[in-house]
Write a protein that holds these residues in place. Structure first.
Motif: not given
Length: 750
Positions: A108-114, A432-438, A470-479
Motif C-alpha cells: 500500500t502507499s505510505t505516502t497516501v497514508s501519511i 511532491l511526495p509521489l507514491s513510490t508504491t503506486y 488498487i482497491g486497497g489504496w483507496f481503502v488506505t486513504a479512507l481508513v
C-alpha cells in the motif's frame, strides 16, 4: 505540564522507529521486485546494493520534510498542544495501518497514508476549534493547506496513469527491438540501450535529486539547471562507450549493470522521497518542541506559525539514524518478503498458482480486451501481425528446472527500474511526495501488460489482483483519514489517560500481529514443501506423495474428530473454526492439483508412467476432502439454524465411529511418515470391519425412526454424517490400495 511534552516527544521517536520498520517492510517491494524477479544477480548482491541506495537516499531527503510540517495543515491556526496531538494521532494510525497491510502481504502507499492521516487529524482539531468558538464550518479551509494537499493528491493520481502508460509503451518498444531472445541483439544495440538507461537514471537521481541538498550551493545548482541538455548529451555518449567496453572487453551483460544501478537508484529515490512518510512527523514534532522550548509560552497558547519556516531542516543525525534502521529492516523483515511475493506474482511471465480470485470487473476487463484485440487484428495486415507476434515468441526452456526460471527477464526488469526511477525522482525534485508504491507497482503492471504476461490463462486472475491492490489504496486513504480523525479526537478529549491507553493498545496489537504473521509464515513454508516442482524420478514421486498423504490424513483426522466433538457440544464458534481449517486444507490440495501440469512436464523419460498414479492420488485426496467438507458444512448448518440437538445415543454412536476413524488415520499417518509401506496390508484388512460398523449404525437409526420419536432434521444430519463417513473411508482405502499396488510395481521393476 512541560514534562508531558518531553514524554510525547520520546514516544514519537519510538513510534518513528516502529514506523520505519513497518514502512520499509511495505515499501521494500518498490525497489527490490525487478531485481529479485529477474534473478539478474544473487539475492545477497541485490540486498547490498539496495542497502547502500537506501542509506545514501536517506541523506537526500531533508528537503521533503516540510510536507509533514506545513504541507497539509496550516500550523499558524494550531497551538503547540494541537500539533503534538496531530503528530501522535498520525503516527499511531500509520503504524497500525501499515502493519495490517504488511500482514496481508499487500503493498500500500505510505505516502497516501501519511497525507490522509495528517488531513484527518488536522480536520478533527480544526472542527473542534470551530465548535468551541461557535464559528462556521466554512472556515475549515483556513486550517487546511488545501492548495498543497490537492496538488499532492492530483500528482499521485496522475503518476498512476503515467506509470502504467509509460511502462507499457517503453516495454512494448523494447520488446519489439530485443525480443525474448535478447542475447542475440544485445551485442549490437545493448550499448545504446545501456547508455540511454543509465543516463536517464543518473541524470534524474543524481542531478534532479540535488535540488534542495545542503552541500550543493545555489550557484552550482543554477549552472546545472542551465546546462541540462549538455549534461544529458555528455552522459549519454560516456555511458554508451562504457557500456560497449563492458560488453566487448569484459564480456559483462549490460542489462545486469542497468539492473544493479537501477536498484541502487530506485532505493535511493525511495529513501529520498518516502523517508518523510516515516520520520517526517516526529522530526516536525522535534522542530515544534524547539520552537516551544524557546518561546516561554504555554503549550495551549503558543500558535505554531513558525513551523512553516522553510529554513528549518532535518538534523543530519536523524537522517543517518533513519537510514541505518531502514537498512537493518531491509535485511531482517519477513513481512517484506510477503509483500514482495505479491508484486512478483502479479507481474511474472510464466503460469502458476494464482494468488487472487477472479471477479466480475476483472472478467469484464479481460473480455473487453479480447474483443478490442480482435478488432485491431481485423484492421491490421496479417503480415504485420505475424511479424509482431514473432518478436514476442518466448524461447522454450530445456534442461532447466522450472523453479529456477526468473519471473520475468532482464529487459523488463531494466525498463521497470528506469521508468520508475525517472518518475519518482521528478516528483522528489519538485518536492511532491509521489507514491513510490503506486509508481513502481503500476510501472510493473504496465510492462507486464505490454510483455503479454497476462495471457488468456492468467489475465483474469492478474487483473483481479491489480484491482485488489488498487482497491486497497483507496481503502488506505479512507481508513487513514478516519483512523487519524478518531485518534486525534480521543487524544484531545482523553488527554494523558488516552495517550497511555492508546500506547498500550498499540503494543498489544503489534505483538498479536507479529505472532499471527509468524504462524502464517510457518504454514506457508510447510505448504511450499508440498508444492515441489523438481520431482523427476519414481522414487521422488513416492516420497513426495507419502508426505502429502501423511499431511492430508493428519489434518482430515483432526478436523473430523473436532467436528463430531463440537457437534455434540453444539459449539458453533468451534465448528466455524473447523470450516476454516477445512478451507485451508482444500486450498492446499487444490494448489497441488494446479501444479500437475508442471509436475508431468518435469518427469524424466523413465518416470512418465507415474503421472497417472500421481493424478489418481490427488483425485482420492480430493474425494476425501469433499466428504469431510460435507460433514463439516452439514454440522455447522445444523447448529447455526438452531435445530434440535442430536440424541445422546446418536452422539455416542458417532463417537464410536470417530474412534475407529481416529485409529485408522493414526495408523495410516504413521505408516506414511515412516515410509513403512509393508504395513499397509494390515490397515486394508480393517476396511470391511469399519464399513460394517457404519452400516450397523445406519440400521439402528432406521429402527429408532420406526419405534421412538426423532427429529426429521436430526435424522437427515445423522444419515448424512454416516454416509459421508462411509465415502470418506472408501476413498481412503482406495488411495491405500492404489499406493500399495504402485509401490509393489516399482519394487518388481527394480
Amino acid at each position: 505540564m512541560e514534562q508531558i511534552y518531553v514524554v510525547m516527544l520520546v514516544v514519537l521517536g519510538v513510534l518513528a522507529l516502529l514506523d520505519l520498520v513497518v514502512g520499509v517492510s511495505n515499501d521494500a517491494v518498490n525497489f527490490l521486485n525487478s531485481a529479485i524477479g529477474s534473478k539478474a544477480v544473487s539475492f545477497r548482491t541485490i540486498m547490498i546494493v539496495a542497502s547502500i541506495g537506501v542509506a545514501v537516499g536517506a541523506l537526500f531527503s531533508s528537503g521533503m520534510m516540510e510536507i509533514a510540517r506545513s504541507g497539509i495543515f496550516v500550523p499558524s491556526m494550531f497551538t503547540f498542544n494541537d500539533v503534538m496531538i496531530i503528530f501522535l494521532a498520525v503516527m499511531i494510525t500509520d503504524i497500525l495501518l501499515l502493519d495490517v497491510f504488511n500482514s496481508m502481504g499487500l503493498p500500500t502507499s505510505t505516502t497516501v497514508s501519511i497525507i490522509f492521516e495528517l488531513l484527518g487529524a488536522a480536520v478533527c482539531l480544526g472542527l473542534y476549534h470551530i465548535y468551541i468558538s461557535e464559528d462556521s464550518t466554512q472556515t475549515l479551509g483556513t486550517y487546511i493547506n488545501t492548495k498543497k494537499a490537492s496538488e499532492i493528491v492530483f500528482s499521485i493520481l496522475l503518476s498512476v496513469a503515467l506509470s502504467f502508460g509509460l511502462g507499457s509503451l517503453v516495454q512494448y518498444i523494447s520488446r519489439l527491438i530485443f525480443t525474448f531472445q535478447y542475447e542475440k541483439r544485445i551485442k549490437y544495440i545493448g550499448a545504446i540501450f545501456g547508455g540511454l538507461a543509465i543516463t536517464s537514471i543518473t541524470f534524474f537521481i543524481l542531478i534532479k535529486g540535488l535540488k534542495g541538498v545542503s552541500f550543493i550551493d545555489k550557484e552550482t545548482y543554477g549552472w546545472i539547471q542551465d546546462h541540462q541538455l549538455a549534461i544529458i548529451g555528455i552522459n549519454f555518449v560516456t555511458f554508451t562507450i562504457i557500456s560497449q567496453v563492458l560488453m566487448s572487453v569484459f564480456k559483462i551483460n549490460i542489462l545486469r549493470v542497468i539492473i544493479i544501478i537501477g536498484t541502487f537508484a530506485l532505493a535511493l529515490a525511495f529513501a529520498g522521497n518516502d523517508l518523510v512518510n516515516f520520520i517526517g512527523v516526529p522530526i516536525a514534532a522535534f522542530n515544534s518542541y524547539e520552537i516551544f522550548a524557546s518561546s516561554g509560552v504555554s503549550g495551549d497558547q503558543l500558535m505554531m506559525g513558525a513551523l512553516a519556516d522553510e529554513t528549518i531542516v532535518a538534523p543530519f543525525y536523524f537522517l543517518a539514524l533513519a537510514g541505518l534502521v531502514m537498512v537493518i529492516t531491509l535485511w531482517t523483515s519477513k513481512k517484506a518478503r510477503s509483500v514482495i511475493e505479491t508484486g512478483v506474482s502479479l507481474s511474472r511471465q510464466g503460469d502458476g498458482v494464482e494468488k487472487f480470485s477472479p471477479n466480475t470487473l476483472s472478467r469484464f476487463v479481460v473480455r473487453s480486451g479480447v474483443y478490442l484485440g480482435q478488432a485491431i487484428n481485423y484492421f491490421l495486415p496479417q503480415s504485420v501481425q505475424i511479424k509482431i507476434d514473432k518478436q514476442f515468441e518466448k524461447p522454450e526452456i530445456k534442461g532447466k528446472k522450472r523453479k529456477d526460471e526468473p519471473a520475468f527477464d532482464m529487459v523488463r526488469a531494466s525498463v521497470n527500474l528506469m521508468i520508475a526511477s525517472i518518475l519518482i525522482s521528478i516528483g522528489t525534485s519538485l518536492k511532491l511526495p509521489l507514491s513510490t508504491t503506486y509508481v513502481t507497482f503500476m510501472v510493473a503492471m504496465g510492462t507486464s501488460f505490454a510483455d503479454r504476461a497476462w495471457d488468456r490463462e492468467s489475465a483474469v486472475y492478474r487483473v483481479a489482483g491489480v484491482f485488489n491492490v488498487i482497491g486497497g489504496w483507496f481503502v488506505t486513504a479512507l481508513v487513514a483519514f478516519l483512523g487519524a480523525f478518531i485518534m486525534a479526537f480521543i487524544l484531545k478529549v482523553g488527554e494523558v489517560y488516552a495517550f497511555i491507553g492508546l500506547l498500550v493498545l498499540l503494543a498489544i496489537i503489534l505483538y498479536r500481529s507479529a505472532r499471527r504473521h509468524s504462524k502464517k509464515q510457518k504454514e506457508a513454508d510447510e505448504l511450499v514443501k508440498l508444492k515441489r516442482e523438481d520431482i523427476v524420478t519414481i522414487n521422488e514421486i513416492i516420497s513426495e506423495s507419502s508426505i502429502q498423504i501423511s499431511k492430508v490424513i493428519g489434518t482430515t483426522n483432526k478436523v473430523y474428530s473436532d467436528v463430531i466433538e463440537n457437534l455434540g457440544l453444539q459449539d458453533l464458534a468451534k465448528l466455524k473454526e473447523n470450516k476454516k481449517a477445512l478451507k485451508k486444507l482444500e486450498k492446499e490440495v487444490d494448489e497441488l492439483k494446479s501444479n500437475v501440469y508442471y509436475f508431468i512436464k518435469n518427469l524424466d523419460e523413465t518416470s512418465v508412467e507415474a503421472s497417472k498414479f500421481y493424478i489418481m492420488i490427488l483425485g482420492y485426496l480430493q474425494d476425501m476432502i469433499q466428504s469431510l467438507g460435507f460433514i463439516t458444512q452439514s454440522s455447522y448448518a445444523h447448529i447455526n439454524n438452531n435445530h434440535k440437538q442430536l440424541k445422546f445415543n446418536q452422539i455416542r454412536d458417532l463417537k464410536s465411529i470417530d474412534n475407529d476413524v481416529q485409529k485408522l488415520f493414526d495408523d495410516i499417518e504413521t505408516i506414511f511418515e515412516n515410509k513403512s509401506f509393508d504395513k499397509l496390508n494390515d490397515v486394508l484388512k480393517e476396511k470391511a470391519t469399519i464399513l460394517e460398523n457404519v452400516s450397523e449404525l445406519i440400521q439402528k437409526q432406521i429402527t429408532r425412526i420406526r419405534t421412538v420419536e426423532t427429529s426429521p432434521k436430526n435424522s437427515k444430519l445423522y444419515f448424512a454424517l454416516l454416509l459421508e463417513t462411509n465415502d470418506l473411508i472408501k476413498a481412503t482405502m482406495n488411495l491405500l490400495e492404489l499406493f500399495q499396488e504402485f509401490n509393489v510395481h516399482v519394487k518388481n521393476k527394480k
